[in-house]
Design a protein around this motif. Sequence first.
Motif, PDB file in Angstrom:
ATOM      1  N   LEU A 156       0.815  -1.219   0.000  1.00 39.14           N
ATOM      2  CA  LEU A 156       0.000   0.000   0.000  1.00 39.14           C
ATOM      3  C   LEU A 156       0.852   1.274   0.000  1.00 39.14           C
ATOM      4  O   LEU A 156       0.324   2.377   0.112  1.00 39.14           O
ATOM      5  CB  LEU A 156      -0.945   0.000   1.204  1.00 39.14           C
ATOM      6  N   GLY A 157       2.174   1.124  -0.128  1.00 39.05           N
ATOM      7  CA  GLY A 157       3.037   2.294  -0.245  1.00 39.05           C
ATOM      8  C   GLY A 157       3.594   2.811   1.057  1.00 39.05           C
ATOM      9  O   GLY A 157       4.100   3.935   1.112  1.00 39.05           O
ATOM     10  N   LEU A 158       3.543   2.004   2.136  1.00 43.76           N
ATOM     11  CA  LEU A 158       4.108   2.414   3.415  1.00 43.76           C
ATOM     12  C   LEU A 158       5.419   1.671   3.648  1.00 43.76           C
ATOM     13  O   LEU A 158       5.755   0.731   2.934  1.00 43.76           O
ATOM     14  CB  LEU A 158       3.132   2.126   4.553  1.00 43.76           C
ATOM     15  N   SER A 159       6.161   2.102   4.657  1.00 47.30           N
ATOM     16  CA  SER A 159       7.479   1.557   5.021  1.00 47.30           C
ATOM     17  C   SER A 159       8.443   1.565   3.838  1.00 47.30           C
ATOM     18  O   SER A 159       9.347   0.737   3.758  1.00 47.30           O
ATOM     19  CB  SER A 159       7.352   0.144   5.615  1.00 47.30           C
ATOM     20  N   ARG A 160       8.258   2.505   2.929  1.00 48.97           N
ATOM     21  CA  ARG A 160       9.179   2.720   1.807  1.00 48.97           C
ATOM     22  C   ARG A 160       8.931   4.118   1.256  1.00 48.97           C
ATOM     23  O   ARG A 160       7.853   4.675   1.424  1.00 48.97           O
ATOM     24  CB  ARG A 160       8.969   1.687   0.707  1.00 48.97           C
ATOM     25  N   THR A 161       9.926   4.696   0.607  1.00 51.56           N
ATOM     26  CA  THR A 161       9.717   6.002  -0.011  1.00 51.56           C
ATOM     27  C   THR A 161       8.858   5.832  -1.265  1.00 51.56           C
ATOM     28  O   THR A 161       9.014   4.849  -2.000  1.00 51.56           O
ATOM     29  CB  THR A 161      11.053   6.663  -0.383  1.00 51.56           C
ATOM     30  N   VAL A 162       7.955   6.777  -1.480  1.00 51.53           N
ATOM     31  CA  VAL A 162       7.050   6.671  -2.622  1.00 51.53           C
ATOM     32  C   VAL A 162       7.141   7.869  -3.564  1.00 51.53           C
ATOM     33  O   VAL A 162       6.543   7.865  -4.640  1.00 51.53           O
ATOM     34  CB  VAL A 162       5.580   6.503  -2.165  1.00 51.53           C
TER      35      VAL A 162
END
Length: 591
Positions: free
Chosen positions: A389-395
């Motif tokens: 879902l796009g968390l715990s990483r840069t998006v």
Amino acid sequence: MGVPRRGSSFIRKRRIAYMGLGVMALLLILLFRLAWIQGTAGIHMSVYGGHSLKEMSARQRQEGISIDSGRGQFTDRHGQPLTGGVVWAPVLFPDVDGKAALHGEELAKLLRTNKKQLLTRWKGLQSPLIWRDGRGEPVQINPNEAGKLLKLAPSLIELVPYAKRYRDLPNGRQWLGFLYERADRASELPMGAAGLERTLEPLLSGVGETFVSRFVDAQRRPLTHIPLRVSAPSNGHYPLQVQTTIDLPIQEQIEKLTESSHLAEGAVVVLDAGNADVLAMVSRPFYNPSHVDPKKKTDWSNRALKAITPGSIFKLVTAAAALESGVVQPQEQFHCHGTYGKYGLACWKKEGHGTLNLEEGLAVSCNSVFAHLGERLNPKQIQATASALGLSRTVGWQERNLAGLPQFRPLDHEEKGAVFGSHTNASDPGVRVQTAIGQRDVLVTPLQAANLIVTLLHDGQVHAPRIVKRISYADGSTLLELPAHAASSPEGSRLIHTSTARTLREAMEKVVTQGTGASLRNKSWNLAGKSGTAQALKNGHPINHQWFIGYGPIERPRYAVAVLVQNASTHSANQATALFGQVMDLLAQSS
């Protein structure tokens, strides 16, 4: 005498005057005193361009000052300037005869200073000086003052069109950044210290400065019969212009909203629901890009890109993980008695919520429902869903090997956040229960939170929020197009199912119609979202981080918004929900 309105007009007139009248007079002087360096093709008078004998001789006869660094400029999505602008500023030239003292009081008044300070500084001048106020800003001279100022000190003061990069006002645009001078560089040109000014530095630096100069005699007295000269790089491609995705009117209005709502610390992010373009990104407290102390990072740090405990907005991720792994059915019944019975966990509603299903539990943000889910899920399932879902990483939008840069990443210092801490025993069910309600080690940025909404609106497809749209040459032709695109997915990850995204959207609608966001029911648009309150400690005292994330209008989503209010009192109502409603009303009126 009136002050011209545009610097470009001033420069053109000065160049024409020089080419039409000054060349012959200058050649006569040089033929008489510097005949030995005379050339058959004429004498090149670029004071700051090269190092030939002709230029060095001319340099000894001129005094000049930089009025424009030649650095690239920024605009919003509509072409409205975010940087740049010309002010008419006074340049003081060395006063070798002490003439300034004749009208010291009057000059000091016009220059916003006192006579003693002005004359002391003037007496010690060895080179031209742009006169600045106590904050270091060039003093701006209005048309009513110009004629009088020039008449009081002819040849000792000139008005020049000075390129001023920022407005001298606090704002919430930390994504833009600021500049500082690096004394170890021979040219002492400004370098980007943060934000887009830093990440785009290799493209912004330009090809040289614009100088204004005058000719003087051997005793450094001005040659009044020769006009001022402007020297600028002859490369028509520079400076570059960077078009951002920011909508300046929306940015400005949200900045005002955060002021009127007395938001001390936090952030507001507005994304285009269609492609995740950053339309507004406001960080509190404000900073003044004209006056930044690089050591005080708390002032200029962009809180929209800093990861912080999300609280109950993370329940969207927990619900998605439970649905994707099959540990829950949408209509399964849970029972909330107010206390969970273990791990010291209790629901925020002391008397409990009674019997409710997953969707209802999300609408009223029941801790008991999500504690059950946390125990059922394993760490890998929670982590994988958060990442999907796009968390715990840069998006943020990025590209490799673009414009000669190995990594082109416009958003400066975007943090990736976390789900579990590096030293946390995620196999402990108590840890997973705390994680499931968005506490413990969970960290999310406001940008990620807003982008999570865009992801759910696109049935699980994660977009890469973009803040730079296009980079152009000075003549308007395109250097780089930065198209919107999906964020790169971690290896082995997969999208969530469409049915999962649909269930979460329906639950977010119920948050407003019958849950914790009920205060948003009478807004300009029908809205959907999720509230959150994260408990934390600051200097040993309990505080709350308040969140609300959502979208609108429901019928045809146009905007995804995240609001974070940091370090709020544990007894205060959710200010983030109220501010979210105000932002959505503003967006409805702007549409």
